[in-house]
Design a protein around this motif. Structure first.
Motif, PDB file in Angstrom:
ATOM      1  N   HIS A 308      48.126  19.008  41.557  1.00 10.43           N
ATOM      2  CA  HIS A 308      47.461  20.305  41.659  1.00 10.43           C
ATOM      3  C   HIS A 308      48.347  21.387  41.069  1.00 10.43           C
ATOM      4  CE1 HIS A 308      45.538  17.905  44.789  1.00 10.43           C
ATOM      5  NE2 HIS A 308      44.513  18.726  44.740  1.00 10.43           N
ATOM      6  N   ARG A 309      47.711  22.314  40.360  1.00  9.65           N
ATOM      7  CA  ARG A 309      48.445  23.445  39.768  1.00  9.65           C
ATOM      8  C   ARG A 309      47.687  24.736  40.077  1.00  9.65           C
ATOM      9  NH1 ARG A 309      48.663  19.025  36.506  1.00  9.65           N
ATOM     10  NH2 ARG A 309      50.672  18.498  35.588  1.00  9.65           N
ATOM     11  N   PHE A 310      48.402  25.730  40.568  1.00  9.22           N
ATOM     12  CA  PHE A 310      47.782  27.023  40.902  1.00  9.22           C
ATOM     13  C   PHE A 310      48.626  28.158  40.348  1.00  9.22           C
ATOM     14  CE2 PHE A 310      46.402  24.136  44.240  1.00  9.22           C
ATOM     15  CZ  PHE A 310      45.051  24.414  44.326  1.00  9.22           C
ATOM     16  N   PRO A 311      47.984  29.246  39.931  1.00  9.09           N
ATOM     17  CA  PRO A 311      48.771  30.438  39.611  1.00  9.09           C
ATOM     18  C   PRO A 311      49.257  31.084  40.913  1.00  9.09           C
ATOM     19  CG  PRO A 311      46.434  30.918  39.374  1.00  9.09           C
ATOM     20  CD  PRO A 311      46.539  29.459  39.731  1.00  9.09           C
ATOM     21  N   LEU A 312      50.283  31.919  40.811  1.00  9.02           N
ATOM     22  CA  LEU A 312      50.871  32.544  42.000  1.00  9.02           C
ATOM     23  C   LEU A 312      49.821  33.266  42.860  1.00  9.02           C
ATOM     24  CD1 LEU A 312      53.615  33.073  43.399  1.00  9.02           C
ATOM     25  CD2 LEU A 312      53.756  35.208  42.103  1.00  9.02           C
ATOM     26  N   GLU A 313      48.874  33.910  42.216  1.00  4.01           N
ATOM     27  CA  GLU A 313      47.851  34.681  42.949  1.00  4.01           C
ATOM     28  C   GLU A 313      47.029  33.804  43.885  1.00  4.01           C
ATOM     29  OE1 GLU A 313      48.561  35.032  39.804  1.00  4.01           O
ATOM     30  OE2 GLU A 313      49.315  37.106  39.865  1.00  4.01           O
ATOM     31  N   ARG A 314      46.958  32.499  43.567  1.00 12.69           N
ATOM     32  CA  ARG A 314      46.123  31.605  44.386  1.00 12.69           C
ATOM     33  C   ARG A 314      46.979  30.705  45.277  1.00 12.69           C
ATOM     34  NH1 ARG A 314      42.579  28.811  40.085  1.00 12.69           N
ATOM     35  NH2 ARG A 314      41.905  27.584  41.889  1.00 12.69           N
ATOM     36  N   ILE A 315      48.128  31.191  45.682  1.00 12.54           N
ATOM     37  CA  ILE A 315      49.062  30.346  46.429  1.00 12.54           C
ATOM     38  C   ILE A 315      48.470  29.883  47.773  1.00 12.54           C
ATOM     39  CG2 ILE A 315      50.315  32.269  47.520  1.00 12.54           C
ATOM     40  CD1 ILE A 315      52.897  30.524  47.006  1.00 12.54           C
ATOM     41  N   GLN A 316      47.614  30.717  48.340  1.00 14.95           N
ATOM     42  CA  GLN A 316      46.958  30.333  49.602  1.00 14.95           C
ATOM     43  C   GLN A 316      46.207  29.004  49.436  1.00 14.95           C
ATOM     44  OE1 GLN A 316      47.366  32.679  52.132  1.00 14.95           O
ATOM     45  NE2 GLN A 316      46.337  31.452  53.682  1.00 14.95           N
ATOM     46  N   GLU A 317      45.546  28.855  48.288  1.00 16.14           N
ATOM     47  CA  GLU A 317      44.816  27.604  48.000  1.00 16.14           C
ATOM     48  C   GLU A 317      45.780  26.432  47.815  1.00 16.14           C
ATOM     49  OE1 GLU A 317      41.749  28.046  44.820  1.00 16.14           O
ATOM     50  OE2 GLU A 317      42.217  30.173  45.089  1.00 16.14           O
ATOM     51  N   ALA A 318      46.983  26.748  47.320  1.00 15.21           N
ATOM     52  CA  ALA A 318      47.968  25.689  47.111  1.00 15.21           C
ATOM     53  C   ALA A 318      48.343  25.039  48.443  1.00 15.21           C
ATOM     54  CB  ALA A 318      49.211  26.256  46.414  1.00 15.21           C
ATOM     55  N   PHE A 319      48.433  25.858  49.504  1.00 12.31           N
ATOM     56  CA  PHE A 319      48.775  25.299  50.812  1.00 12.31           C
ATOM     57  C   PHE A 319      47.647  24.414  51.339  1.00 12.31           C
ATOM     58  CE2 PHE A 319      51.900  28.652  50.528  1.00 12.31           C
ATOM     59  CZ  PHE A 319      53.020  28.014  50.999  1.00 12.31           C
ATOM     60  N   ALA A 320      46.409  24.830  51.115  1.00 11.28           N
ATOM     61  CA  ALA A 320      45.271  24.004  51.525  1.00 11.28           C
ATOM     62  C   ALA A 320      45.284  22.687  50.742  1.00 11.28           C
ATOM     63  CB  ALA A 320      43.971  24.768  51.288  1.00 11.28           C
ATOM     64  N   ALA A 321      45.576  22.784  49.435  1.00  9.63           N
ATOM     65  CA  ALA A 321      45.577  21.580  48.586  1.00  9.63           C
ATOM     66  C   ALA A 321      46.660  20.599  49.027  1.00  9.63           C
ATOM     67  CB  ALA A 321      45.791  21.970  47.127  1.00  9.63           C
ATOM     68  N   HIS A 322      47.773  21.137  49.509  1.00 11.33           N
ATOM     69  CA  HIS A 322      48.870  20.268  49.948  1.00 11.33           C
ATOM     70  C   HIS A 322      48.395  19.278  51.013  1.00 11.33           C
ATOM     71  CE1 HIS A 322      52.917  18.988  51.085  1.00 11.33           C
ATOM     72  NE2 HIS A 322      52.543  19.156  52.325  1.00 11.33           N
ATOM     73  N   ARG A 323      47.437  19.714  51.823  1.00  9.07           N
ATOM     74  CA  ARG A 323      46.952  18.865  52.920  1.00  9.07           C
ATOM     75  C   ARG A 323      45.858  17.892  52.504  1.00  9.07           C
ATOM     76  NH1 ARG A 323      49.994  18.923  57.690  1.00  9.07           N
ATOM     77  NH2 ARG A 323      48.161  18.585  58.961  1.00  9.07           N
ATOM     78  N   SER A 324      45.333  18.039  51.289  1.00  5.42           N
ATOM     79  CA  SER A 324      44.233  17.160  50.894  1.00  5.42           C
ATOM     80  C   SER A 324      44.798  15.764  50.616  1.00  5.42           C
ATOM     81  CB  SER A 324      43.499  17.727  49.673  1.00  5.42           C
ATOM     82  OG  SER A 324      44.278  17.498  48.521  1.00  5.42           O
TER      83      SER A 324
END
Ligand SMILES: [Zn+2]
Ligand SMILES: [Zn+2]
Length: 334
Positions: A308-324
């Motif tokens: 998964h790759r996210f821009p800094l602005e979407r870091i909140q989504e990165a944390f959700a993705a970590h759990r997938s």
């Protein structure tokens, strides 16, 4: 500069902060990729309290933007992987070379601001030059790979041995490749069979799961004897440590790299009776340059690990993705 600032559990905000200026022996790194791991998730969720506000992120790489007056080993523009831990340098542990065990160790992104930002300021000695040719989100794996290089070194992996890797997250998938490159046969063990294909693709000779209850039997058939010579545990749970003990032959070695946060009920009768060597392995000591070399030389391949790759602005989504379940390594590209 823009930064993702954690103000409390699950409260992360993109803010503008002043440009960083290095002093003395420091370097400012223009961050290009910053990875997320279980530690970041625990901090973000509030499981692991920190002093707020904090810019998290400890698996990051980038380019040197500026150096302090005392820095002669780095120059602006150099691509570097950042070793996100530095020790006091003066205590008995540091003087003995055990800087990873220093009780006054500073963890970048945990104790001080880290890499979920356009810039990070660290001691210059934390910056390891890397060739420009390697992609940022691949070089970023230098941090977890350094953990694995140390674990495999602590386990004294020897060519021709039969090894097992317990846990097939990022650390486990790196450990499989490193052990194979050192000439060992590798049994990979996941919780489920979701990663069997990938583990085999990265070099695992055999695969089994803990959920099948067959792991001890598979370890015996794989080794052709009472169990594997060496086991590298990367799952970081109390249950994994209990299972690991069952998979190693008498006289064998277990290296624990995960940090279980709950107690476990290891049967020490069997540890003594079978003369097992249980070895803790804590982050890294001298292993960062070797990790950078292994990535640059393509000995360890990480393109399939960054899911998964996210821009800094979407870091909140990165944390959700970590759990997938399909996530292995989540990256914030800055
Ligand atoms: Zn980490
Ligand atoms: Zn120290």
């Amino acid at each position: 500069m823009r930064a993702a600032v954690l103000h409390g559990p699950r409260d992360i905000r993109i803010e503008t902060r002043g440009v960083l200026a290095p002093v003395a022996d420091e370097a400012v790194v223009r961050v290009s990729a910053s990875g997320l791991c279980g530690t970041d998730y625990r901090i973000w969720s509030g499981d692991r309290p920190v002093a707020y506000p904090l810019i998290m992120g400890h698996e990051f790489i980038g380019e040197v933007a500026a150096v302090g007056a005392g820095v002669v080993t780095l120059r602006p523009g150099q691509r570097v992987a950042v070793e996100p831990n530095f020790s006091c340098g003066v205590c008995p542990l540091c003087r003995e070379g055990n800087r990873n065990l220093c009780l006054s160790r500073t963890a970048v992104g945990i104790d001080v601001n880290g890499g979920f930002a356009e810039q990070a300021c660290v001691p210059a000695r934390c910056c390891w030059p890397a060739p420009a040719g390697i992609a940022p989100d691949q070089l970023m794996l230098a941090e977890p790979l350094a953990v694995v290089v140390r674990a495999v070194g602590r386990g004294e992996a020897r060519r021709g041995e039969r090894a097992a890797v317990l846990g097939v997250g990022a650390l486990g998938l790196l450990a499989i490749q490193l052990l194979k490159s050192r000439g060992l046969a590798v049994l990979a063990i996941g919780r489920t069979d979701r990663r069997e294909g990938l583990a085999r693709e990265l070099g695992a000779d055999e695969f089994t799961t803990t959920s099948s209850g067959r792991a001890p039997e598979v370890a015996r058939s794989f080794s052709g004897r009472e169990g594997v010579d060496l086991l590298v545990e990367t799952a970081g749970t109390g249950a994994a440590v209990e299972q690991a003990v069952e998979l190693v032959r008498p006289g064998g070695r277990l290296v624990l790299t995960g940090l279980p946060h709950e107690p476990s009920t290891v049967g020490f009768f069997g540890v003594v009776r079978r003369e097992l060597t249980i070895i803790g392995s804590m982050i890294y000591q001298q292993e960062f340059p070797e990790a950078v070399r292994l990535l640059s030389a393509g000995v360890v391949k990480v393109d399939r690990l960054v899911t998964h790759r996210f821009p800094l602005e979407r870091i909140q989504e990165a944390f959700a993705a970590h759990r997938s379940p399909e996530s292995i390594k989540v990256t914030v590209l800055i």
